[in-house]
Structure formats: structure tokens, C-alpha cells
Design a protein around this motif. Structure first.
Motif: not given
Length: 397
Positions: A63, A128, A321, A123, A343, A308-309, A66, A131
Motif C-alpha cells: 500500500d 499487505v 486495499i 490492511l 498493488v 493505493a488506499t 496512506t 505500507i
């Protein structure tokens, strides 16, 4: 001998497109992938064998954008937007980012860690393993440093790799109202050197847009990052085309993110510079932005696309995600292959990480296992979580 091998699984290596290997195997040694391929060709024994149970194995998800560390929430502003007030109007009234700044400045480092962990857990539960976490809700040196210290502490609580980005040029704090240029200079000349001296940032980010910082102000921050040998990335062209994509390219930025209004010329410049386009469909959805990134122009230019988130309290309060995969396909019309590369391999590139994002010998053995019948299911379902396990540096979590 291998330390551990995963059998009875199908693979998406992401090394060449999806890189599908049916009835495959992944072997690990010293936290790295030592071998990957068809199970029938596995060259040797392992100290431990793990039955994948017919799961699909992908590289651990990355990810790459964020705002995971913050205090409070903005549900009240969400209610206002439902009545017709826009995200931009709220920001100009002193709400938006600045409301989160007030809460975050008042929070201790320990409180920031504790509030971030449930969001992180959501996540991780979806696969994930790496991050990125930005600052940007302190807007003063100590508060920004506190956010980044909290982010650095997360791997001490969970099996995850954290990359940090300093986002001091996120908004103008109340004490600098009417003096945006002065604040931008302070970010470049005081805040960033202090953050770098403490080793808290892996990259430098900024928000260049009509409610953010000007091109010249952003350039000053990026010049300071260059002097400190820190790579840059940019919140670019989200609400208007302010030339953020081209600016990112001029500085050889790792990525430009959002890009709803980026021009084909700016995207072509990014492709030439090797910068990754990070797509954030959750933000497009949540603030009801009618314009979408020009994915056709990205494809034509050969820009790598990540997904990405953008997890944050104001414009994308998501903890999923996998939902972003669905949104990237349905809103932006990405293919399944593009979304999954977004991702994994391309998301790793957006963070400057060449040691993960694909199942290849020599890379980190970060894996995500999914109980699905085909990789497309990861983009198809809206809700639910088929993740059956994660592996971080060769160790099941």
C-alpha cells in the motif's frame, strides 16, 4: 536446503504480467525467495513444508500511499458534504486537513501508535506486507516528527515493513494563515532538515494544487529534499491541472499521486522520468470527483500505474486495499492485470523498493495467500476478505 517451501498452490509471480504458475511452489532461504516455479521442478528439500491448500499466492501487497497515523476523525464533515458542501469549501473554511491537525497536535506519540494499529490491522488482514505512512497532520516540526516516530514504531508491534514520507507541505497551519510562502520556506529550510537529521523520512511529499502549494513553493521543498539526498513524490493534479505531473518528472520523483486532472504531456514526462502514477480511486469516490485520471493516456505513454488506499480521515477513510482494486477496475477501467500489478510490483516501484513486489529469486519472501478460484476474484468482490495468510521475510504471520 531451503528453510521453508510452500506447495499445493497456484502462483501469480507478477514478474511478467500476472505470471501465472499453476501447481507451483515457492521456496525461501534467509528471508528471501530462493526458488519459484512449477512444483514438479522443485530442486531440493526444505526444513519445513507448508501446504497452500490450493490457494493463490501473490507477492505481499504494497500500500504505497496512506495517511495511516492521525488522531480523531471527520465524520461531521462527511455529513456536511452529504448536504452539498464540497471538500474544497470545507478546506477553505479552515476545516478539512486543519481539523485533523488540531487533533493530531494534541495527541501523544503513544496515542498515535495505538490509534493507528486497528487501521493497520485491517490492511494486514487483506495481505499487505509493506505500507507507506505520511506525516502532514502536524504542520510544525515536533508534531510532524511525532507522527513519523509513531509510524517508525509500527513494525515493533506488527509484522510489516513501513516506509515513511515527510509531508510538511500538506496545508498551511493556522498560525501561518495569509503567509503561505513563509510557511513553505520554513518547511524547506527548518522542518525538513530537522526531520532528516533524525532519520525519520524515507522520502519527501507535498500537495501541489489550487488549495495546496504553488509550483514554485513545491520546487523549493523539493530542492531542499535533493540537497538532503531524499527522493520526492507529489500529491499532484487532484483538483486542477497545476503541472504537478511534469514537476514530479523534472525532479525524477518516485511517483505522482491522484492525477485526476493531469495532462497527457505531464504523463508523458512522468513516463520518460520513470515516475509511477499512483491511482487513488477511493478518494475519487469519496469526494465525488467527477473527473477520473486519464488511464488511456497513461497506457499510451507507458506510465507504470500503482493503486493505493490513500487511507485518511477526510477524503478516503477506507481500511480495504481489496476494495480499492475493485474501484480501480470499475471506476478507472483498469484490467485485472493492471490492478494487481498496481498493488505489487508497481506499488513497490512507487516507493523506490526493488527488493519486493514480485515472486522472483533474490527478492524478499513477502507473500499473500488467497482462497479464490482465480486472481480476478481479488478485483471482483466488493467486500469480504479471502486472504488466508501472510508471509513476511519468509516467516508466516
Amino acid at each position: 536446503m531451503f528453510d521453508r517451501v510452500w506447495l499445493n498452490a497456484n502462483l501469480c509471480t507478477m514478474a511478467d504480467g500476472l505470471g501465472v504458475v499453476r501447481d507451483g511452489a515457492v521456496a525461501a532461504r534467509d528471508g528471501r525467495i530462493a526458488w519459484v516455479g512449477p512444483r514438479a521442478e522443485l530442486p531440493g528439500p526444505a526444513a519445513e513444508t507448508v501446504d497452500g491448500g490450493g490457494a493463490w499466492i501473490l507477492p505481499g501487497l504494497v500500500d504505497c500511499h496512506t495517511h495511516l497515523v492521525f488522531a480523531g476523525n471527520r465524520a461531521g464533515e462527511f455529513e456536511r458534504r452529504l448536504s452539498g458542501v464540497t471538500y474544497e469549501e470545507i478546506a477553505r473554511e479552515g476545516g478539512g486537513i486543519l481539523s485533523t491537525v488540531r487533533e493530531t497536535r494534541a495527541a501523544t506519540e503513544e496515542a498515535l501508535v495505538e490509534s493507528a494499529l486497528p487501521r493497520l490491522d485491517a490492511l494486514l488482514a487483506e495481505g499487505v506486507t509493506t505500507i507507506e505512512v505520511k506525516s502532514g497532520y502536524g504542520l510544525e516540526t515536533e508534531a510532524e516528527a511525532r507522527m513519523l516516530r509513531a509510524a517508525r514504531r509500527l513494525p515493533g508491534h506488527r509484522a510489516v515493513s513501513v516506509v515513511t514520507s515527510f509531508l510538511g507541505a500538506h496545508a498551511v497551519p493556522p498560525e501561518y494563515r495569509g503567509r503561505q510562502g513563509d510557511y513553505a520556506r520554513m518547511v524547506a529550510e527548518e522542518m525538513l532538515p530537522a526531520i532528516a537529521a533524525e532519520g525519520l523520512a524515507d522520502a519527501v511529499d507535498a500537495f501541489c494544487d489550487r488549495i495546496g502549494f504553488t509550483e514554485a513553493e513545491t520546487e523549493a521543498v523539493f530542492d531542499a529534499a535533493r540537497r538532503l539526498h531524499l527522493p520526492v513524490k507529489l500529491h499532484a493534479d487532484q483538483l486542477s491541472d497545476t503541472g504537478g505531473a511534469a514537476l514530479t518528472a523534472r525532479f525524477g520523483g518516485l511517483s505522482a499521486d491522484h492525477l485526476e486532472h493531469a495532462s497527457p504531456e505531464g504523463l508523458a514526462a512522468m513516463a520518460a522520468a520513470g515516475s509511477v502514477a499512483v491511482l487513488l480511486p477511493g478518494a475519487t469516490y469519496f469526494i465525488r470527483e467527477p473527473r477520473h485520471p486519464d488511464v488511456a493516456a497513461m497506457r499510451a505513454a507507458g506510465v507504470r500505474m500503482a493503486v493505493a488506499t490513500d487511507m485518511n480521515p477526510g477524503s478516503c477513510p477506507t481500511r480495504s486495499i481489496l476494495l480499492m482494486l475493485n474501484m480501480a477496475c470499475t471506476l478507472y477501467r483498469l484490467t485485472v492485470e493492471e490492478a494487481l500489478l498496481g498493488v505489487t510490483r508497481h506499488a513497490a516501484a512507487a516507493l523506490g523498493l526493488s527488493d519486493r513486489g514480485a515472486l522472483l529469486p533474490g527478492l524478499r519472501c513477502d507473500l499473500a495467500l488467497y482462497r479464490v478460484s482465480a486472481p480476478a476474484e481479488l478485483c471482483y468482490w466488493m467486500g469480504g476478505n479471502p486472504c488466508a495468510g501472510r508471509v513476511v521475510e519468509g516467516m508466516p504471520t
